[in-house]
Design a protein around this motif. Sequence first.
Motif, short mmCIF file in Angstrom:
data_model
loop_
_atom_site.label_atom_id
_atom_site.label_comp_id
_atom_site.label_asym_id
_atom_site.label_seq_id
_atom_site.Cartn_x
_atom_site.Cartn_y
_atom_site.Cartn_z
N HIS A 1 0.84 -1.20 0.00
CA HIS A 1 0.00 0.00 0.00
C HIS A 1 0.88 1.26 0.00
CE1 HIS A 1 -3.14 -2.83 0.78
NE2 HIS A 1 -2.76 -3.05 2.02
N GLN A 2 1.95 1.23 0.79
CA GLN A 2 2.88 2.36 0.81
C GLN A 2 3.59 2.49 -0.54
OE1 GLN A 2 5.38 1.38 4.14
NE2 GLN A 2 3.92 2.15 5.66
N THR A 3 3.93 1.35 -1.13
CA THR A 3 4.57 1.36 -2.45
C THR A 3 3.68 2.07 -3.47
OG1 THR A 3 5.86 -0.65 -2.06
CG2 THR A 3 5.36 -0.11 -4.35
N CYS A 4 2.39 1.76 -3.46
CA CYS A 4 1.49 2.38 -4.42
C CYS A 4 1.30 3.87 -4.15
CB CYS A 4 0.15 1.64 -4.42
SG CYS A 4 0.16 0.23 -5.53
N ARG A 5 1.25 4.23 -2.88
CA ARG A 5 1.16 5.66 -2.57
C ARG A 5 2.40 6.40 -3.08
NH1 ARG A 5 -1.50 3.93 2.24
NH2 ARG A 5 0.43 3.92 3.46
N GLU A 6 3.55 5.78 -2.90
CA GLU A 6 4.80 6.37 -3.39
C GLU A 6 4.76 6.53 -4.91
OE1 GLU A 6 9.40 5.25 -2.62
OE2 GLU A 6 8.26 3.74 -3.75
N ALA A 7 4.34 5.48 -5.61
CA ALA A 7 4.28 5.54 -7.08
C ALA A 7 3.29 6.60 -7.54
CB ALA A 7 3.91 4.17 -7.64
N ASN A 8 2.14 6.68 -6.89
CA ASN A 8 1.13 7.65 -7.29
C ASN A 8 1.59 9.09 -7.01
OD1 ASN A 8 -0.78 5.83 -8.29
ND2 ASN A 8 -1.59 5.43 -6.26
N GLN A 9 2.29 9.28 -5.89
CA GLN A 9 2.82 10.60 -5.59
C GLN A 9 3.88 10.99 -6.61
OE1 GLN A 9 1.71 12.85 -3.08
NE2 GLN A 9 2.89 14.13 -4.50
N HIS A 10 4.71 10.03 -6.98
CA HIS A 10 5.74 10.29 -8.00
C HIS A 10 5.08 10.69 -9.32
CE1 HIS A 10 9.43 9.86 -10.33
NE2 HIS A 10 8.79 9.05 -11.16
N LEU A 11 4.02 9.97 -9.69
CA LEU A 11 3.31 10.30 -10.93
C LEU A 11 2.77 11.72 -10.88
CD1 LEU A 11 2.04 9.65 -13.66
CD2 LEU A 11 0.13 8.58 -12.44
N ALA A 12 2.16 12.08 -9.77
CA ALA A 12 1.62 13.44 -9.64
C ALA A 12 2.73 14.48 -9.75
CB ALA A 12 0.89 13.57 -8.31
#
Length: 457
Positions: A111-122
């Motif tokens: 879940h943290q990994t996906c938050r990190e990826a989504n924040q990077h995308l933004a």
Amino acid sequence: MARDTVDSTPIESVAELAATLEEGCKPEDQFRIGTEHEKFLFCEKQLSPIPYEGDNGIEAVLTGMEKLLGWDRIEDDGKIIGLADDRGGGAISIEPGGQFELSGAPLDSLHQTCREANQHLANVRKVAEPLGVGFLGIGMTPTWARADVPRMPKSRYDIMTNYMPKVGSLGLDMMYRTATIQVNLDFASEADMVKKMRVGLALQPIATSIFANSPFTEGKPNGFKSFRAQIWTDTDGDRTGDMPFAFEDGFGFERYVEWAIDVPMYFVKRGATYYDVTGTTFRQFMNGALEGKVPDATPSLGDWNNHLSTLFPDVRLKKYIEMRGADGGPWRRICALPALWVGLLYDDGVLDQAYELIKDWTAEERANLRSSVPKTALQTPFRNGTILDVARDVLALSQEGLKRRNRLSDGDLDERVHLAPIEEGLASGMCPADVLLQRYNGSWGGDVTQVFRDYAY
């Protein structure tokens, strides 16, 4: 790798080198997940690669990210080549052809990994969109010739570019035209490392099949599902492959070191200068072969860590284990790749079941899978069925492992939710490349450039 190291601690023996790997052992409650993903930057108007310099070049994107994030700048000969978050452990780097890589921080849950990826995308959207720059997730550049791809100003890449044609016919394609998703995982002991390495190596062709996503070269189908995986079969036999010796009795940290020190080096770094030492193995370096050829010719811990970063087996050992077999892909699959491996390797019972699955596979079977799956992916024959059958068994094991971990999201979902893209693909019997080819032969009307419309981030 975001930053080459300069640790000057001297090293003299194989045992010392093995001890540096053994330092990676940690209690299971300290296991973390480090996800890396690469993507191609392109000019949204021309659908062409962007240069390093210029108002909408990679330098401008990195500088914009530096201002936005406040991360520390990484330079090579005065040019920005990456960023490092020394507080959180993440980094941004550029690969030889400008592939933009996030090396994620070591995190506790998917879940943290996906938050990190989504924040990077933004963040990258905020910087890149005003510049007219888009991002494409795929295993290989679908339309660009190698000559179209700019070279990044990194000294180690100059050395590699000169060396690659001497040891394989596709190494430059690997450097300049491919992208991947990887995950870095921990081990508790030497025995745990050995089991995870063996499971990872045996199942890497299955992961390659599940994530196969590079069926186009220079605007046409290339006859492969994962041409990226095919490229790795003819890049540099000294430092690539499925490491059959990992399945032999006595495999452990020292055996990996014995293999690694007999691989020719690329460079030695002294201060900010890279010295080309191609053709010299690390063992020869340890035996004095570079005396008089580079300043301070005594091998150091920094030299060793840099050398480890230039080895490219299907599963790489450092102070953690790197799973290296997957093509780059659509955004949802950035979380699916680490989910697959965490489910398989981070529960002891499931790891044991995965080992039971592969322990009687022969070296010939493993080699045949590695050479066959680039072309046929999930449809590759294996024993009494296909790789699709094996992949479904592997997925079931991963689902069980993630269920047992019981790491819940804010919405009380466990980590199995991140396997959804794999579930969908295996239910249909199609890897991402199959979908791309279906669209190419259907709604795209044979126009590969439509991939930029349908798959850009």
